[in-house]
Motif scaffolding. Structure first.
Motif, PDB file in Angstrom:
ATOM      1  N   ALA A 182       0.887  -1.272   0.230  1.00 32.83           N
ATOM      2  CA  ALA A 182       0.018  -0.482  -0.145  1.00 32.83           C
ATOM      3  C   ALA A 182       0.700   0.882  -0.209  1.00 32.83           C
ATOM      4  O   ALA A 182       1.767   1.542   0.582  1.00 32.83           O
ATOM      5  N   PHE A 183       0.216   2.528  -0.660  1.00 33.01           N
ATOM      6  CA  PHE A 183       1.235   3.386  -1.199  1.00 33.01           C
ATOM      7  C   PHE A 183       1.399   4.396   0.813  1.00 33.01           C
ATOM      8  O   PHE A 183       2.264   5.567   1.197  1.00 33.01           O
ATOM      9  N   GLY A 184      -0.051   4.239   1.533  1.00 34.87           N
ATOM     10  CA  GLY A 184      -0.498   4.998   1.898  1.00 34.87           C
ATOM     11  C   GLY A 184      -1.064   3.824   3.357  1.00 34.87           C
ATOM     12  O   GLY A 184      -1.547   3.104   2.539  1.00 34.87           O
ATOM     13  N   LYS A 185      -1.510   4.863   3.948  1.00 35.99           N
ATOM     14  CA  LYS A 185      -2.048   3.803   5.742  1.00 35.99           C
ATOM     15  C   LYS A 185      -3.537   3.805   5.233  1.00 35.99           C
ATOM     16  O   LYS A 185      -4.428   2.976   5.339  1.00 35.99           O
ATOM     17  N   SER A 186      -4.044   4.768   4.194  1.00 40.17           N
ATOM     18  CA  SER A 186      -5.358   4.603   4.236  1.00 40.17           C
ATOM     19  C   SER A 186      -5.688   3.356   2.593  1.00 40.17           C
ATOM     20  O   SER A 186      -6.940   2.820   2.565  1.00 40.17           O
ATOM     21  N   THR A 187      -4.915   3.438   1.921  1.00 42.98           N
ATOM     22  CA  THR A 187      -4.960   2.612   0.781  1.00 42.98           C
ATOM     23  C   THR A 187      -4.517   0.798   1.727  1.00 42.98           C
ATOM     24  O   THR A 187      -5.739  -0.207   1.574  1.00 42.98           O
ATOM     25  N   ALA A 188      -3.832   0.828   2.730  1.00 43.03           N
ATOM     26  CA  ALA A 188      -3.822  -0.360   3.835  1.00 43.03           C
ATOM     27  C   ALA A 188      -5.298  -0.171   3.911  1.00 43.03           C
ATOM     28  O   ALA A 188      -5.926  -2.189   4.138  1.00 43.03           O
ATOM     29  N   ILE A 217       3.379  -1.681   4.228  1.00 41.19           N
ATOM     30  CA  ILE A 217       3.126  -0.132   4.076  1.00 41.19           C
ATOM     31  C   ILE A 217       4.081   0.961   3.666  1.00 41.19           C
ATOM     32  O   ILE A 217       5.097   0.272   3.810  1.00 41.19           O
ATOM     33  N   CYS A 218       3.969   1.305   2.487  1.00 43.44           N
ATOM     34  CA  CYS A 218       5.147   2.326   2.378  1.00 43.44           C
ATOM     35  C   CYS A 218       5.556   3.750   3.508  1.00 43.44           C
ATOM     36  O   CYS A 218       4.360   4.205   3.745  1.00 43.44           O
ATOM     37  N   ASP A 219       6.790   3.644   4.241  1.00 46.68           N
ATOM     38  CA  ASP A 219       6.942   4.672   4.699  1.00 46.68           C
ATOM     39  C   ASP A 219       6.744   6.223   3.798  1.00 46.68           C
ATOM     40  O   ASP A 219       6.383   7.225   4.766  1.00 46.68           O
ATOM     41  N   HIS A 220       7.969   6.224   2.550  1.00 49.86           N
ATOM     42  CA  HIS A 220       7.301   7.151   2.158  1.00 49.86           C
ATOM     43  C   HIS A 220       6.949   6.788   0.841  1.00 49.86           C
ATOM     44  O   HIS A 220       6.658   5.759   0.109  1.00 49.86           O
ATOM     45  N   PRO A 221       5.861   7.914   0.536  1.00 46.56           N
ATOM     46  CA  PRO A 221       5.040   7.670  -0.889  1.00 46.56           C
ATOM     47  C   PRO A 221       5.480   7.638  -2.214  1.00 46.56           C
ATOM     48  O   PRO A 221       5.324   8.960  -3.152  1.00 46.56           O
ATOM     49  N   THR A 222       6.703   7.554  -2.197  1.00 43.63           N
ATOM     50  CA  THR A 222       7.647   7.305  -2.750  1.00 43.63           C
ATOM     51  C   THR A 222       8.041   6.678  -4.025  1.00 43.63           C
ATOM     52  O   THR A 222       8.506   5.046  -3.266  1.00 43.63           O
ATOM     53  N   PRO A 223       9.292   6.634  -4.797  1.00 40.58           N
ATOM     54  CA  PRO A 223       9.477   5.442  -5.488  1.00 40.58           C
ATOM     55  C   PRO A 223      10.376   4.608  -5.392  1.00 40.58           C
ATOM     56  O   PRO A 223      10.548   2.981  -5.315  1.00 40.58           O
ATOM     57  N   ALA A 224      10.974   5.408  -3.722  1.00 37.82           N
ATOM     58  CA  ALA A 224      12.598   5.134  -3.374  1.00 37.82           C
ATOM     59  C   ALA A 224      11.393   3.868  -2.169  1.00 37.82           C
ATOM     60  O   ALA A 224      11.934   3.121  -1.479  1.00 37.82           O
ATOM     61  N   GLY A 225      10.198   4.594  -1.220  1.00 34.53           N
ATOM     62  CA  GLY A 225       9.569   3.960  -0.830  1.00 34.53           C
ATOM     63  C   GLY A 225       9.318   2.995  -1.222  1.00 34.53           C
ATOM     64  O   GLY A 225       9.031   1.927  -0.391  1.00 34.53           O
ATOM     65  N   VAL A 226       8.573   3.065  -2.318  1.00 34.35           N
ATOM     66  CA  VAL A 226       8.614   1.259  -2.785  1.00 34.35           C
ATOM     67  C   VAL A 226       9.165  -0.058  -3.374  1.00 34.35           C
ATOM     68  O   VAL A 226       8.540  -1.015  -2.070  1.00 34.35           O
ATOM     69  N   LEU A 227      10.320   0.716  -3.008  1.00 40.34           N
ATOM     70  CA  LEU A 227      11.688   0.203  -3.747  1.00 40.34           C
ATOM     71  C   LEU A 227      11.442  -0.773  -2.170  1.00 40.34           C
ATOM     72  O   LEU A 227      11.941  -1.794  -2.215  1.00 40.34           O
ATOM     73  N   ASP A 228      12.039   0.414  -0.851  1.00 45.85           N
ATOM     74  CA  ASP A 228      11.818  -0.374   0.492  1.00 45.85           C
ATOM     75  C   ASP A 228      11.378  -1.914   1.011  1.00 45.85           C
ATOM     76  O   ASP A 228      11.726  -2.562   1.024  1.00 45.85           O
TER      77      ASP A 228
END
Length: 237
Positions: free
Chosen positions: A200-206, A221-232
């Motif tokens: 999930a890109f964020g908490k609401s999406t989760a 859940i991604c810690d940050h809504p960025t490409p790097a957040g998804v990669l992590d």
């Protein structure tokens, strides 16, 4: 790893994930229509101290409709939306900008940065979550919500999603909005393996994933809504 990204292909995601041997497939879920000023009930900002935008579409509306934002406060959700303002530097050079990764954090920042008597115009979509209006109302901050774009399910989504799932087995699916979950869950719930991780890109999406796809899958859940957040997230599955 094979990963399905439920959004339009973007080089900054495609390139970064591919560099780490993640095989990605992009599938856009939504189509967005920006409304013109004649459709909207009010566009003048004369009565408002500031503007809130929660997506790039709100920025597009301001630019396309040539709305005068000179001297206004501008509160923005998401680094990508904030970065988009740089493309229109001349348009936004005389605004005071604050931004945060998500709506809840933006509300906290607004409450700590600006007087409570300020009035705000929120340029939003027809499926906007109620976090911002609810939080500001609780703190007695005046807000006018104006729907300036409509978000709909893309016409060919179901056919294309079924076709993808017929030929590929994905180890992860990345959702970028609650609407993305809502419009794909009916097909995904019976077609994904239980080992597939839902990102999930964020908490609401989760929360939407949990509501629509149950608890059979691991949700990250991604810690940050960025490409790097998804990669992590993907590198730590």
């Amino acid at each position: 790893m094979k990963c399905l990204l439920l959004h339009q292909s973007e080089p900054r995601y495609d390139n970064l994930l591919s560099e780490h041997d993640i095989k990605i497939t992009n599938l856009p879920v939504l189509q967005t229509t920006i409304l013109d000023s004649g459709t909207c009930t009010e566009t003048s900002l004369e009565k408002y101290n500031g503007i809130i935008v929660s997506s790039k579409h709100g920025v597009s509306f301001i630019v396309d409709q040539k709305i005068d934002v000179t001297g206004k406060k501008l509160a923005v959700v998401g680094p990508n939306t904030a970065k988009l303002l740089g493309r229109y530097a001349e348009k936004f050079e005389n605004v005071t900008l604050v931004w945060a990764d998500n709506a809840a954090d933006l509300c906290e920042l607004m409450l700590s940065s600006f007087p409570r008597h300020y009035s705000w115009m929120f340029y939003c979509g027809d499926k906007a979550l109620d976090i911002i209006p609810r939080t500001l109302a609780r703190n007695e901050v005046k807000l006018k919500q104006l729907v300036v774009y409509k978000v709909e399910k893309r016409k060919d989504l179901d056919v294309e999603l079924r076709s993808l799932l017929d030929v590929d087995v994905f180890q992860a699916v990345v959702f970028f909005s609650p609407s993305g979950v809502e419009y794909t869950s009916e097909i995904l719930e019976n077609r994904l393996s239980k080992e597939c991780v839902l990102v999930a890109f964020g908490k609401s999406t989760a929360a939407s994933i949990s509501d629509n796809l149950g608890n059979e899958h691991v949700i990250r859940i991604c810690d940050h809504p960025t490409p790097a957040g998804v990669l992590d997230v993907l590198l730590n599955l």
